[in-house]
Design a protein around this motif. Sequence first.
Motif, PDB file in Angstrom:
ATOM      1  N   LYS A  84      35.045  49.044  46.745  1.00  0.00           N
ATOM      2  CA  LYS A  84      35.585  49.646  45.527  1.00  0.00           C
ATOM      3  C   LYS A  84      36.338  48.649  44.648  1.00  0.00           C
ATOM      4  CE  LYS A  84      39.562  51.818  47.914  1.00  0.00           C
ATOM      5  NZ  LYS A  84      39.508  50.903  49.035  1.00  0.00           N
ATOM      6  N   ASN A  85      36.673  47.489  45.234  1.00  0.00           N
ATOM      7  CA  ASN A  85      37.342  46.463  44.426  1.00  0.00           C
ATOM      8  C   ASN A  85      36.362  45.478  43.786  1.00  0.00           C
ATOM      9  OD1 ASN A  85      39.974  47.384  45.077  1.00  0.00           O
ATOM     10  ND2 ASN A  85      39.762  46.406  47.078  1.00  0.00           N
ATOM     11  N   ALA A  86      35.084  45.741  43.986  1.00  0.00           N
ATOM     12  CA  ALA A  86      34.079  44.785  43.525  1.00  0.00           C
ATOM     13  C   ALA A  86      34.164  44.514  42.021  1.00  0.00           C
ATOM     14  CB  ALA A  86      32.690  45.270  43.886  1.00  0.00           C
ATOM     15  N   ASP A  87      34.589  45.527  41.286  1.00  0.00           N
ATOM     16  CA  ASP A  87      34.669  45.348  39.838  1.00  0.00           C
ATOM     17  C   ASP A  87      35.962  44.664  39.397  1.00  0.00           C
ATOM     18  OD1 ASP A  87      32.226  46.510  39.527  1.00  0.00           O
ATOM     19  OD2 ASP A  87      33.034  48.515  39.160  1.00  0.00           O
ATOM     20  N   LEU A  88      36.868  44.468  40.347  1.00  0.00           N
ATOM     21  CA  LEU A  88      38.182  43.927  39.995  1.00  0.00           C
ATOM     22  C   LEU A  88      38.452  42.646  40.783  1.00  0.00           C
ATOM     23  CD1 LEU A  88      39.915  47.350  40.639  1.00  0.00           C
ATOM     24  CD2 LEU A  88      39.392  46.495  38.361  1.00  0.00           C
ATOM     25  N   PRO A  89      37.671  41.616  40.526  1.00  0.00           N
ATOM     26  CA  PRO A  89      37.841  40.411  41.355  1.00  0.00           C
ATOM     27  C   PRO A  89      39.209  39.772  41.225  1.00  0.00           C
ATOM     28  CG  PRO A  89      36.329  40.011  39.524  1.00  0.00           C
ATOM     29  CD  PRO A  89      36.657  41.474  39.504  1.00  0.00           C
ATOM     30  N   GLN A  90      39.883  39.984  40.099  1.00  0.00           N
ATOM     31  CA  GLN A  90      41.197  39.361  39.900  1.00  0.00           C
ATOM     32  C   GLN A  90      42.255  39.982  40.809  1.00  0.00           C
ATOM     33  OE1 GLN A  90      39.630  41.315  37.817  1.00  0.00           O
ATOM     34  NE2 GLN A  90      40.973  42.569  36.560  1.00  0.00           N
ATOM     35  N   ASN A  91      41.949  41.145  41.379  1.00  0.00           N
ATOM     36  CA  ASN A  91      42.935  41.819  42.227  1.00  0.00           C
ATOM     37  C   ASN A  91      42.751  41.528  43.716  1.00  0.00           C
ATOM     38  OD1 ASN A  91      44.021  42.936  39.960  1.00  0.00           O
ATOM     39  ND2 ASN A  91      43.001  44.912  40.183  1.00  0.00           N
ATOM     40  N   PHE A  92      41.794  40.683  44.032  1.00  0.00           N
ATOM     41  CA  PHE A  92      41.581  40.379  45.452  1.00  0.00           C
ATOM     42  C   PHE A  92      42.828  39.718  46.024  1.00  0.00           C
ATOM     43  CE2 PHE A  92      37.717  42.058  45.240  1.00  0.00           C
ATOM     44  CZ  PHE A  92      36.568  41.287  45.258  1.00  0.00           C
ATOM     45  N   PRO A  93      43.290  40.215  47.163  1.00  0.00           N
ATOM     46  CA  PRO A  93      44.437  39.541  47.789  1.00  0.00           C
ATOM     47  C   PRO A  93      44.041  38.126  48.222  1.00  0.00           C
ATOM     48  CG  PRO A  93      43.926  41.658  48.853  1.00  0.00           C
ATOM     49  CD  PRO A  93      42.800  41.348  47.939  1.00  0.00           C
ATOM     50  N   GLN A  94      44.992  37.235  48.178  1.00  0.00           N
ATOM     51  CA  GLN A  94      44.733  35.829  48.499  1.00  0.00           C
ATOM     52  C   GLN A  94      44.030  35.643  49.842  1.00  0.00           C
ATOM     53  OE1 GLN A  94      45.387  32.867  46.790  1.00  0.00           O
ATOM     54  NE2 GLN A  94      45.781  34.136  45.004  1.00  0.00           N
ATOM     55  N   GLU A  95      44.518  36.320  50.863  1.00  0.00           N
ATOM     56  CA  GLU A  95      43.996  36.094  52.215  1.00  0.00           C
ATOM     57  C   GLU A  95      42.544  36.532  52.380  1.00  0.00           C
ATOM     58  OE1 GLU A  95      46.531  37.949  51.413  1.00  0.00           O
ATOM     59  OE2 GLU A  95      46.593  39.877  52.474  1.00  0.00           O
ATOM     60  N   ARG A  96      41.997  37.235  51.434  1.00  0.00           N
ATOM     61  CA  ARG A  96      40.609  37.677  51.561  1.00  0.00           C
ATOM     62  C   ARG A  96      39.643  36.715  50.877  1.00  0.00           C
ATOM     63  NH1 ARG A  96      40.028  43.986  50.388  1.00  0.00           N
ATOM     64  NH2 ARG A  96      37.903  43.524  51.022  1.00  0.00           N
ATOM     65  N   GLU A  97      40.179  35.740  50.221  1.00  0.00           N
ATOM     66  CA  GLU A  97      39.330  34.839  49.440  1.00  0.00           C
ATOM     67  C   GLU A  97      38.184  34.223  50.224  1.00  0.00           C
ATOM     68  OE1 GLU A  97      41.383  31.865  47.256  1.00  0.00           O
ATOM     69  OE2 GLU A  97      42.105  33.327  45.780  1.00  0.00           O
ATOM     70  N   ILE A  98      38.492  33.737  51.407  1.00  0.00           N
ATOM     71  CA  ILE A  98      37.471  33.054  52.215  1.00  0.00           C
ATOM     72  C   ILE A  98      36.353  34.016  52.587  1.00  0.00           C
ATOM     73  CG2 ILE A  98      37.019  31.849  54.396  1.00  0.00           C
ATOM     74  CD1 ILE A  98      40.058  30.849  54.035  1.00  0.00           C
ATOM     75  N   ALA A  99      36.757  35.213  53.015  1.00  0.00           N
ATOM     76  CA  ALA A  99      35.764  36.205  53.421  1.00  0.00           C
ATOM     77  C   ALA A  99      34.840  36.556  52.259  1.00  0.00           C
ATOM     78  CB  ALA A  99      36.454  37.454  53.929  1.00  0.00           C
ATOM     79  N   TRP A 100      35.395  36.651  51.087  1.00  0.00           N
ATOM     80  CA  TRP A 100      34.577  37.047  49.947  1.00  0.00           C
ATOM     81  C   TRP A 100      33.562  35.989  49.552  1.00  0.00           C
ATOM     82  CZ3 TRP A 100      33.592  41.685  48.559  1.00  0.00           C
ATOM     83  CH2 TRP A 100      34.532  42.685  48.823  1.00  0.00           C
ATOM     84  N   GLU A 101      33.891  34.748  49.851  1.00  0.00           N
ATOM     85  CA  GLU A 101      32.945  33.681  49.528  1.00  0.00           C
ATOM     86  C   GLU A 101      31.658  33.799  50.319  1.00  0.00           C
ATOM     87  OE1 GLU A 101      34.852  29.905  49.962  1.00  0.00           O
ATOM     88  OE2 GLU A 101      36.180  30.288  48.267  1.00  0.00           O
ATOM     89  N   ASP A 102      31.766  34.413  51.509  1.00  0.00           N
ATOM     90  CA  ASP A 102      30.599  34.542  52.374  1.00  0.00           C
ATOM     91  C   ASP A 102      29.631  35.608  51.867  1.00  0.00           C
ATOM     92  OD1 ASP A 102      31.733  32.663  53.961  1.00  0.00           O
ATOM     93  OD2 ASP A 102      32.641  34.113  55.329  1.00  0.00           O
ATOM     94  N   LEU A 103      30.135  36.490  51.077  1.00  0.00           N
ATOM     95  CA  LEU A 103      29.280  37.588  50.626  1.00  0.00           C
ATOM     96  C   LEU A 103      28.507  37.159  49.393  1.00  0.00           C
ATOM     97  CD1 LEU A 103      31.894  40.441  50.954  1.00  0.00           C
ATOM     98  CD2 LEU A 103      30.205  39.728  52.629  1.00  0.00           C
ATOM     99  N   SER A 104      27.225  37.360  49.485  1.00  0.00           N
ATOM    100  CA  SER A 104      26.398  36.935  48.375  1.00  0.00           C
ATOM    101  C   SER A 104      26.667  37.802  47.152  1.00  0.00           C
ATOM    102  CB  SER A 104      24.926  37.007  48.767  1.00  0.00           C
ATOM    103  OG  SER A 104      24.630  38.292  49.264  1.00  0.00           O
ATOM    104  N   GLU A 105      26.832  39.086  47.403  1.00  0.00           N
ATOM    105  CA  GLU A 105      26.987  39.993  46.275  1.00  0.00           C
ATOM    106  C   GLU A 105      27.714  41.251  46.731  1.00  0.00           C
ATOM    107  OE1 GLU A 105      24.112  41.580  42.700  1.00  0.00           O
ATOM    108  OE2 GLU A 105      23.231  40.524  44.377  1.00  0.00           O
ATOM    109  N   THR A 106      28.537  41.776  45.868  1.00  0.00           N
ATOM    110  CA  THR A 106      29.185  43.054  46.148  1.00  0.00           C
ATOM    111  C   THR A 106      29.097  43.942  44.921  1.00  0.00           C
ATOM    112  OG1 THR A 106      31.223  41.829  45.778  1.00  0.00           O
ATOM    113  CG2 THR A 106      30.890  42.694  47.986  1.00  0.00           C
ATOM    114  N   LEU A 107      29.015  45.220  45.187  1.00  0.00           N
ATOM    115  CA  LEU A 107      28.986  46.192  44.097  1.00  0.00           C
ATOM    116  C   LEU A 107      30.001  47.271  44.417  1.00  0.00           C
ATOM    117  CD1 LEU A 107      25.143  46.752  43.612  1.00  0.00           C
ATOM    118  CD2 LEU A 107      26.683  45.661  41.982  1.00  0.00           C
ATOM    119  N   SER A 108      30.414  47.932  43.387  1.00  0.00           N
ATOM    120  CA  SER A 108      31.299  49.068  43.593  1.00  0.00           C
ATOM    121  C   SER A 108      30.469  50.234  44.118  1.00  0.00           C
ATOM    122  CB  SER A 108      31.961  49.444  42.275  1.00  0.00           C
ATOM    123  OG  SER A 108      32.510  50.732  42.366  1.00  0.00           O
ATOM    124  N   PRO A 109      30.991  51.011  45.105  1.00  0.00           N
ATOM    125  CA  PRO A 109      30.234  52.175  45.606  1.00  0.00           C
ATOM    126  C   PRO A 109      29.999  53.225  44.530  1.00  0.00           C
ATOM    127  CG  PRO A 109      32.426  52.076  46.610  1.00  0.00           C
ATOM    128  CD  PRO A 109      32.251  50.817  45.824  1.00  0.00           C
TER     129      PRO A 109
END
Length: 167
Positions: A84-109
Amino acid sequence: MQAIYIPHLLQIPNRTQTLLLDDFVSGLDTLTPVRGKMLIRHGGTFLEIGLRVETIMTLSCDRCLQQYNHRLTLDTSEIIWLDKNADLPQNFPQEREIAWEDLSETLSPEGHFDPNSWLYEQLSLAIPLRQLCGKDCQAPRTKPDEKPPIIDSRWSSLESLKGQLPQ
Ligand SMILES: [Zn+2]
């Protein structure tokens, strides 16, 4: 093809939408329409996209520069995570940054999946980087390491001179 409203997938049998493809993809210069099938399955926290298509593209050979037709066949699948945060990349918490790099693509449900742009992306990635018209392609210009021996008049005169010298 219209964009698919992701929550709609939850209401259809097997949560799977099947798209039969037989059309040109905008932005992609193919000789024949892109024919095949795309399956979009809602897996709860992700979408699973399956693709099996075929088309013919006119490519130009890197070696002889001639144009040739290349059959592009794709049989692939990809997971797109729903967050659900896929549309709001600026709100990603810092500690999740690495994990998000692994994902090729995300969409909002609650968002849309655009089959056109996904298909375009997959096909673009499938175009061979090294384009050769065939295994037996003969280059019109020889490559530096395949140069025929250059007969330099200075060397031949040196050769004949050598013959004249006492051993
Ligand atoms: Zn060639």
